[in-house]
Enzyme design. Structure first.
Site, PDB file in Angstrom:
ATOM      1  N   HIS A   9     -61.343 -47.227 -15.552  1.00 18.71           N
ATOM      2  CA  HIS A   9     -62.746 -47.343 -15.911  1.00 18.71           C
ATOM      3  C   HIS A   9     -63.610 -47.710 -14.708  1.00 18.71           C
ATOM      4  O   HIS A   9     -64.824 -47.572 -14.755  1.00 18.71           O
ATOM      5  CB  HIS A   9     -62.911 -48.393 -17.014  1.00 18.71           C
ATOM      6  CG  HIS A   9     -62.482 -47.901 -18.349  1.00 18.71           C
ATOM      7  ND1 HIS A   9     -61.161 -47.734 -18.699  1.00 18.71           N
ATOM      8  CD2 HIS A   9     -63.199 -47.516 -19.421  1.00 18.71           C
ATOM      9  CE1 HIS A   9     -61.091 -47.285 -19.918  1.00 18.71           C
ATOM     10  NE2 HIS A   9     -62.318 -47.137 -20.386  1.00 18.71           N
ATOM     11  N   SER A  10     -62.982 -48.158 -13.659  1.00 15.73           N
ATOM     12  CA  SER A  10     -63.687 -48.561 -12.443  1.00 15.73           C
ATOM     13  C   SER A  10     -63.243 -47.691 -11.274  1.00 15.73           C
ATOM     14  O   SER A  10     -62.049 -47.599 -10.980  1.00 15.73           O
ATOM     15  CB  SER A  10     -63.372 -50.029 -12.121  1.00 15.73           C
ATOM     16  OG  SER A  10     -63.766 -50.355 -10.813  1.00 15.73           O
TER      17      SER A  10
END
Length: 130
Positions: A9-10
């Site tokens: 997600h990052s």
């Protein structure tokens, strides 16, 4: 050699894991990050994942590692964007993303099969730190 794609997600997390795994792998080992959204935010982007899978493939297959459940869903969606021939050479590992990526990178660098690289990544679930 089996390619590896890290889905997080990052973008920073995905890039950092790739950087760490690359330290343990051969220089020619493909380990690519697919993190964050198209606008630079937190999230996942199935289109980016599909692009990275295609870039990581050198004919031996691609192992995908993901950080959380929705990243797995994005990886599964990305498979639908691939042509059938490539899709058959891609597997998603049920593995801890960091330990699995490092283990997979080492195994892939040895020239192991996709099945062996996946098994090694998934075996990282049993590593104890203490």
């Amino acid at each position: 050699m089996v390619g590896i794609v890290i889905v997080s997600h990052s973008a920073k997390v995905a890039e950092g894991i790739c950087e760490m795994a690359a330290q343990m792998a051969r220089a020619e080992q493909k380990i690519l990050a697919a993190g964050g959204t198209a606008d630079g935010g937190i999230g996942t982007d199935a289109t980016l994942v599909a692009e990275r899978i295609a870039q990581a493939d050198v004919g031996e297959g691609v192992l995908v590692l993901a950080d959380l459940g929705s990243a797995v869903l994005s990886a599964e969606t990305a498979l639908e964007f691939l042509d059938e021939k490539l899709r058959k050479r891609v597997q998603i590992a049920d593995a801890p993303i960091l330990e699995g990526a490092i283990s997979a990178a080492v195994e892939a660098s040895l020239g192991s099969s996709l099945a062996s690289v996946r098994a090694t990544a998934e075996g990282a679930r049993d590593l104890h730190k203490l």
